[in-house]
Enzyme design. Sequence first.
Site, mmCIF file in Angstrom:
data_model
loop_
_atom_site.group_PDB
_atom_site.id
_atom_site.type_symbol
_atom_site.label_atom_id
_atom_site.label_comp_id
_atom_site.label_asym_id
_atom_site.label_seq_id
_atom_site.Cartn_x
_atom_site.Cartn_y
_atom_site.Cartn_z
ATOM 1 N N ASN A 15 -3.412 8.720 17.359
ATOM 2 C CA ASN A 15 -4.563 9.028 18.314
ATOM 3 C C ASN A 15 -5.168 10.259 17.833
ATOM 4 O O ASN A 15 -6.302 10.519 18.100
ATOM 5 C CB ASN A 15 -4.025 8.640 19.806
ATOM 6 C CG ASN A 15 -4.380 7.223 20.253
ATOM 7 O OD1 ASN A 15 -4.808 6.531 19.491
ATOM 8 N ND2 ASN A 15 -3.841 7.097 21.407
ATOM 9 N N GLU A 16 -4.420 11.294 17.778
ATOM 10 C CA GLU A 16 -4.789 12.600 17.658
ATOM 11 C C GLU A 16 -5.738 12.827 16.170
ATOM 12 O O GLU A 16 -6.590 13.436 16.398
ATOM 13 C CB GLU A 16 -3.696 13.690 17.693
ATOM 14 C CG GLU A 16 -2.799 13.841 18.997
ATOM 15 C CD GLU A 16 -1.841 12.579 19.422
ATOM 16 O OE1 GLU A 16 -1.334 12.368 20.168
ATOM 17 O OE2 GLU A 16 -1.786 11.728 18.303
ATOM 18 N N SER A 63 4.148 -1.189 4.443
ATOM 19 C CA SER A 63 4.169 -2.591 4.515
ATOM 20 C C SER A 63 4.435 -3.653 3.520
ATOM 21 O O SER A 63 3.531 -3.473 2.503
ATOM 22 C CB SER A 63 3.133 -3.070 5.536
ATOM 23 O OG SER A 63 2.637 -2.154 6.566
ATOM 24 N N GLU A 120 -10.747 -1.745 5.556
ATOM 25 C CA GLU A 120 -10.216 -2.183 6.542
ATOM 26 C C GLU A 120 -10.984 -2.618 7.876
ATOM 27 O O GLU A 120 -10.641 -3.288 8.792
ATOM 28 C CB GLU A 120 -9.181 -1.281 7.315
ATOM 29 C CG GLU A 120 -8.035 -1.089 6.247
ATOM 30 C CD GLU A 120 -6.922 -0.171 7.004
ATOM 31 O OE1 GLU A 120 -5.771 -0.515 6.923
ATOM 32 O OE2 GLU A 120 -7.242 0.916 7.401
ATOM 33 N N GLN A 130 0.786 -1.153 0.025
ATOM 34 C CA GLN A 130 0.095 -0.026 -0.247
ATOM 35 C C GLN A 130 0.771 1.437 -0.158
ATOM 36 O O GLN A 130 1.557 1.882 0.928
ATOM 37 C CB GLN A 130 -0.809 0.040 1.317
ATOM 38 C CG GLN A 130 -1.959 1.258 1.247
ATOM 39 C CD GLN A 130 -2.622 1.174 2.649
ATOM 40 O OE1 GLN A 130 -2.738 -0.179 3.013
ATOM 41 N NE2 GLN A 130 -3.471 2.090 2.762
ATOM 42 N N GLY A 131 0.832 2.058 -1.187
ATOM 43 C CA GLY A 131 1.828 3.082 -1.311
ATOM 44 C C GLY A 131 0.964 4.645 -0.899
ATOM 45 O O GLY A 131 0.509 5.291 -1.859
ATOM 46 N N TYR A 132 0.740 4.634 0.295
ATOM 47 C CA TYR A 132 -0.121 5.983 0.884
ATOM 48 C C TYR A 132 1.019 6.927 1.632
ATOM 49 O O TYR A 132 1.158 8.251 0.936
ATOM 50 C CB TYR A 132 -1.039 5.530 1.739
ATOM 51 C CG TYR A 132 -2.322 5.030 1.051
ATOM 52 C CD1 TYR A 132 -2.422 4.644 -0.107
ATOM 53 C CD2 TYR A 132 -3.680 5.074 1.833
ATOM 54 C CE1 TYR A 132 -3.820 4.086 -0.723
ATOM 55 C CE2 TYR A 132 -4.798 4.534 1.279
ATOM 56 C CZ TYR A 132 -4.776 4.210 0.060
ATOM 57 O OH TYR A 132 -5.856 3.850 -0.743
ATOM 58 N N SER A 133 1.402 6.605 2.756
ATOM 59 C CA SER A 133 2.099 7.661 3.466
ATOM 60 C C SER A 133 3.366 7.915 2.798
ATOM 61 O O SER A 133 3.958 7.187 2.157
ATOM 62 C CB SER A 133 2.570 7.005 4.943
ATOM 63 O OG SER A 133 1.034 6.642 5.794
#
Length: 393
Positions: A377-378, A168, A257, A131-134
Amino acid sequence: MNVQETEINEAFRAEVREWMHAHLSGRFAPLKHASGLGAEGYDAQLAKEWEQELAKGGWTGIGWSGEHGGRGATLAQQVIFHEEYVSCGGPGRIGHIGETLLAPTLMHYGTPEQKQRFLPGILAGKDYWAQGYSEPGAGSDLAAIRTKARIDPASGEWVIDGQKVWTSWAHESEWIFVLARCDEAVAAASSGGRHGAMVLLLVRLNQPGVEVRPIRQITGTSEFNEVFFDGARTEGSLHLGPVGDGWKVAMYLLGCERGASTLGQQAHFRYELNLILDLARQNGAARNPLLRQRLAKAALGLQTLRSHALRSSDEATSQRAASVSKYAWSNWHRDLGELAMEVLGEEGELLLDDPALRPLQQLWLVSRADTIYAGTNEIQMNLMAERALGMPR
């Protein structure tokens, strides 16, 4: 959802157990209870062979329709499969990203040619996806991506330049889906602001212009990677959805997901909790009333997570129920890692080789990242406030 066992579901549960006990043995035995890539001793090649074994048994794509080669299993049966799979010691699925995230998105947005080309390889356990997102500077704020994609007028191919990070399984995958910004002409015609003028591309990893660098983690292993694109190419037709609507497609994919597979994740949490309980009984930690209270709280918390997952596993359920899922399980699992170290006591401060104890130490190391990846979390609290509760930004 109603999880009451019917005669059909009881037979299905027995079928899963029988098959797992018969096949997760012999040469596949070393994979038992291995959480996945990044876990010590996880053999990626053997895990790929295990995926193909699952496919031969008809256990990949069980929720897919018969049109796409699946079993068309009900939601209750999918929950049963994922829970029983882990309870029987099933290892982390190296085909998870392709089967659980990309495939449903292909079914929804893909062309007939794309479905025919990619779904069979995923179903057979032979094609693996990343997965090429971040990106650096665009992790939780995915709309800030800077990777660019343009069409080469001479060849009609997409040309991709940029960088992805925390990717990942890229070092064990053949393909990657890449969220990128379109060229200036498309951007000018888009009215989507920061979310406009994006495209989701299907890109082969083994090609000139792509470099994959595994990231060594605190556990000493590598699950994540940096992926660099320097003039990498893919066919002009290999975009999901209309060009310029990549953000919409990417968000649909992330929504996948929240499926029944999350119950499998929680079944693995149950396995980890049981390891901690067993050790607490053996080393006397269970006699400490404060630790005993924390162990009970962890068990109750896990049951609550399961109830929430069942409530939010159907797409028709409320946005509020789905929004809190990641925030809830990541905090619970982080706390479980800390509890494991408390039960280990002074031994936890040492580098352990004992196969009965080291997994608990590894649990603590791995769980430190739970509240960071897939949205901090934020960010999760912002999403709950804005999307679930309707509060202003």
